[in-house]
Design an enzyme around this catalytic site. Structure first.
Site, PDB file in Angstrom:
ATOM      1  CG  ASP A 235      -4.181   1.036  -5.033  1.00 34.05           C
ATOM      2  OD1 ASP A 235      -5.038   1.101  -4.135  1.00 34.05           O
ATOM      3  OD2 ASP A 235      -3.276   0.185  -5.044  1.00 34.05           O
TER       4      ASP A 235
ATOM      5  CG  ASP B  13      -0.922  -2.779  -6.444  1.00 39.44           C
ATOM      6  OD1 ASP B  13      -0.408  -3.661  -5.743  1.00 39.44           O
ATOM      7  OD2 ASP B  13      -1.906  -2.106  -6.106  1.00 39.44           O
ATOM      8  CE1 TYR B  14      -5.184  -9.886  -8.699  1.00 40.81           C
ATOM      9  CE2 TYR B  14      -5.855  -9.617  -6.409  1.00 40.81           C
ATOM     10  CZ  TYR B  14      -6.047 -10.183  -7.656  1.00 40.81           C
ATOM     11  OH  TYR B  14      -7.097 -11.034  -7.863  1.00 40.81           O
ATOM     12  CG  ASP B  15      -5.435  -6.643  -3.186  1.00 37.94           C
ATOM     13  OD1 ASP B  15      -6.554  -7.167  -3.270  1.00 37.94           O
ATOM     14  OD2 ASP B  15      -4.398  -7.279  -2.911  1.00 37.94           O
TER      15      ASP B  15
END
Length: 301
Positions: free
Chosen positions: A210, A26-28
């Site tokens: 997250d 995932d990124y953010d």
């Protein structure tokens, strides 16, 4: 058994001999910290270089699976040989390709008008709230998430949408960190992960995320036929007992530390070497190669 710190995992024992590795991020909130202005959440050049090197290994299949849109992911990672998934699975782009595949182009989108009408009732009444419009989803966000009452409006909105929308359309209502999202039921990260696992047939999998949307990835990987000793699902930050992840890391800088660790393992061909910290004979996850936080974020031009 509970979620265990990833630094206690024997990752390299399974990473080294694997011939096909599926690495999903995932990124953010996973590769970068969650910040007030998402445009400022940009990976530093040292991190981008390491990710690119990791992806250049023919054994590695590296994918960024994010809620971000195609423009952002293309700008940040389009020059790299990475797989990209935008808007939680609505669009995907294979490594080496410039074309985005639209996974929802034939879907009925009439539900959007009804969802947006309800979301608009909350925009303007809650400080810092706005609507993000995506191909397969509508998202109500509260940007100023430090307000003590931020959960009140999101909770009310979620319950209001749940009463009507899923009954009429194949749409799921989910909530996460300061958001309420309405999205097509068949568009989610887990669907993409299942597809990739079937296509690649990896013998090592690492998946880090997250938030609630990342649980679909964790669940998909643990439902696969692959030996679970070779699957490392990682929740970043705080987590509850209901997560499908088996391992945890405190913050994104620890995820990047693991990326550096895998890059160094590819270079050296093993866990031995200068700087390796061992814990009862096992590599200590992201602690194997600490990373300075200043290397993670670059100034937005």
């Amino acid at each position: 058994m509970g979620v265990k710190p990833l630094e206690d995992a024997d990752i390299l024992r399974f990473y080294r001999p694997a011939s096909k590795r599926l690495l999903l991020f995932d990124y953010d909130g996973t590769l970068t910290d969650i910040v007030q202005d998402p445009s400022q959440a940009l990976l530093g050049e040292p991190v981008l270089e390491v990710i690119q090197e990791l992806a250049s290994n023919p054994k590695n299949h590296v994918w960024i699976i994010s809620g971000r849109d195609r423009d952002f992911l293309g700008k940040e990672f389009g020059h790299m040989r990475l797989g990209l998934v935008a808007e939680h699975g609505a669009f995907m782009r294979y490594p080496g390709s410039k074309d985005w595949l639209n996974k929802c182009e034939s879907a009925d989108m009439n539900w959007k008008e009804h969802v947006e009408s309800k979301m608009m009732d909350y925009v303007g009444t809650a400080p810092g709230s706005f609507i993000e419009r995506k191909a397969a989803a509508l998202v109500y966000l509260k940007e100023k998430f430090w307000f003590s009452d931020y959960g009140m409006s999101t909770d009310k909105l979620r319950k209001s949408l749940e009463k009507t929308i899923p009954i009429r359309w194949p749409v799921d209502i989910t909530s996460g960190k300061c958001i309420v999202e309405a999205r097509l039921r068949f568009i989610h990260k887990g669907q993409i992960v299942r597809q990739l696992a079937q296509e690649i047939k990896p013998d090592f999998e690492l998946c880090a995320g997250d938030d609630l949307t990342d649980e679909d990835m964790f669940r998909a990987l643990h439902a696969s036929d692959m030996p679970q000793t070779n699957v490392f699902t990682v929740i970043v930050g705080g987590h509850g007992s209901d997560t499908y992840a088996q391992w945890c890391l405190t913050e994104p800088v620890d995820v990047i530390g693991n990326v550096f660790m895998l890059q160094q393992a590819d270079r050296s061909g093993g866990v031995e070497g200068k700087g390796a910290l061992l814990n009862n004979g096992k590599p200590r996850g992201s602690k194997w190669l600490p990373v300075s936080r200043s290397a993670l974020i670059r100034a937005n031009p």
